[in-house]
Design a protein around this motif. Structure first.
Motif, short mmCIF file in Angstrom:
data_model
loop_
_atom_site.label_atom_id
_atom_site.label_comp_id
_atom_site.label_asym_id
_atom_site.label_seq_id
_atom_site.Cartn_x
_atom_site.Cartn_y
_atom_site.Cartn_z
N ASN A 1 0.84 -1.21 0.00
CA ASN A 1 0.00 0.00 0.00
C ASN A 1 0.87 1.25 0.00
O ASN A 1 1.83 1.36 0.76
N THR B 1 -5.06 4.57 -3.73
CA THR B 1 -6.49 4.87 -3.70
C THR B 1 -6.73 6.06 -4.62
O THR B 1 -5.81 6.82 -4.91
N GLU B 2 -7.97 6.17 -5.00
CA GLU B 2 -8.36 7.25 -5.88
C GLU B 2 -8.10 8.60 -5.23
O GLU B 2 -7.62 9.53 -5.89
N ASP C 1 -7.15 0.44 -4.88
CA ASP C 1 -7.68 -0.10 -3.62
C ASP C 1 -9.05 0.50 -3.31
O ASP C 1 -9.35 1.60 -3.76
N ASP C 2 -9.84 -0.23 -2.55
CA ASP C 2 -11.15 0.25 -2.10
C ASP C 2 -11.99 0.70 -3.30
O ASP C 2 -12.73 1.69 -3.21
N SER D 1 -14.08 6.75 -9.36
CA SER D 1 -13.32 5.52 -9.59
C SER D 1 -13.20 5.21 -11.08
O SER D 1 -12.17 4.74 -11.54
N ASP E 1 -13.99 -3.12 -2.97
CA ASP E 1 -14.10 -2.83 -1.55
C ASP E 1 -15.03 -3.80 -0.82
O ASP E 1 -16.05 -4.24 -1.35
#
Ligand code: C2E
Ligand code: MG
Ligand code: MG
Ligand code: MG
Length: 284
Positions: A118, A152-153, A179-180, A187, A202
């Motif tokens: 991450n 992540t966005e 992610d998520d 997204s 997610d």
């Protein structure tokens, strides 16, 4: 808005207490690395048809000397605000890549083919991040194709040249996972502007896969998008066999979650690998 203004005018004991707690946490965290209080856990990513472990996601843990385990949900944001996430993130990346390279040397790429790390918003603001990734790969001997960076966005829209930084990491041959997926504001827009290889669906959507028709439709739509764009999809937070079965039926190949395995210590991953993933083979 009213409250936001007044906050700074009136004395707010609660806010004060939180500021002190935050400052203490930040101070403690600044010594955590040198004091050896951090370690990584690895959560298996499982191939649904075979139940085999195909990869792992590295997840950081902080064993605070007084407070015990502090969740990354609590200390990563603190590390981001203080900038400490930059050296911390580099340590996480190096440790994860070293570990993966060692596993692959020892057990072969058939036993474990990739590791996911991450990377947070603040790290993407560092223009030197692609260089750091390149040196860590060179140092550890890990093949870029065996590394995935999870973003992540929010991180990509966090400003600066984050999108360019992601592109430069991708250009090294490293995979990029979103992610998520589905929880942000754009997204889908991001799939146009960023070189994404993997969608991590997610948990909030995965939870609904055995729920209503409408909830299931979201999970179905995401796998269709992934397939249409030639991306991999990983269902996150799978907690039951029923969810795993349903995801498999809907076309998902990859999943992660407590149903298969919690984030594990390196030695536990090794037992899992040497037992040929038996401990994880609860999938459909
Ligand atoms: P994430 O990257 O989306 O990681 C997934 C989180 O879901 C992990 O929590 C994992 O332990 C948890 N999880 C996995 N399977 C299940 C399940 O079946 N049920 C439930 N309820 N939870 C499940 P964790 O380790 O507490 O990490 C939370 C978040 O903190 C991560 O979300 C990530 O955003 C961040 N984080 C963790 N490690 C790192 C790191 O090394 N670097 C950075 N920058 N952020 C990290
Ligand atoms: Mg992740
Ligand atoms: Mg996630
Ligand atoms: Mg998450």
């Amino acid at each position: 808005k009213e409250l936001g203004k007044n906050r700074y005018v009136h004395y707010d004991a609660d806010l004060d207490a939180r500021a002190v707690e935050h400052a203490q946490l930040a101070a403690d965290l600044s010594h955590a690395l040198e004091r050896d209080e951090l370690h990584l856990l690895y959560q298996p990513v499982v191939d649904l048809p075979s139940g085999q472990v195909v990869g792992v996601e590295a997840l950081v843990r902080w064993n605070h000397p007084r407070d015990g385990m502090v969740s990354p949900m609590r200390f990563i944001p603190v590390a981001e605000r203080t900038g400490l996430i930059v050296p911390l993130g580099e340590w996480i990346l190096r440790t994860a890549c070293q570990q993966a390279a060692q596993w692959i040397r020892e057990y072969g790429a058939d036993a474990l083919s990739r590791i996911s790390v991450n990377v947070s918003a603040r790290q993407l603001l560092e223009p030197t991040l692609p260089q750091t990734v390149a040196s860590v790969l060179a140092e550890t001997g890990l093949d870029p194709a065996q590394l995935t960076v999870e973003i992540t966005e929010t991180a990509v829209f966090g400003g600066g040249r984050a999108a360019e930084t992601v592109a430069a990491i991708h250009a090294l041959g490293v995979s990029i996972a979103l992610d998520d997926f589905g929880t942000g504001h754009s997204s889908l827009g991001l799939l146009r502007t960023c070189p994404v290889d993997v969608l991590k669906v997610d948990k909030s959507f995965v939870d609904g896969v055995t729920g209503t028709v409408e909830q299931e439709a979201i999970v179905t739509s995401i796998i269709e998008i992934a397939q249409a764009l030639g991306l991999h999809a990983i269902a996150e937070g799978v907690e039951t066999g029923a969810q795993a079965d349903r995801l498999h039926t809907l076309g998902y190949r990859l999943a992660q979650g407590f149903h298969f395995a919690k984030p594990l210590r390196a030695t536990e991953i090794e037992s899992l690998i040497t037992s040929n993933g038996d401990g994880c083979a609860t999938a459909a």
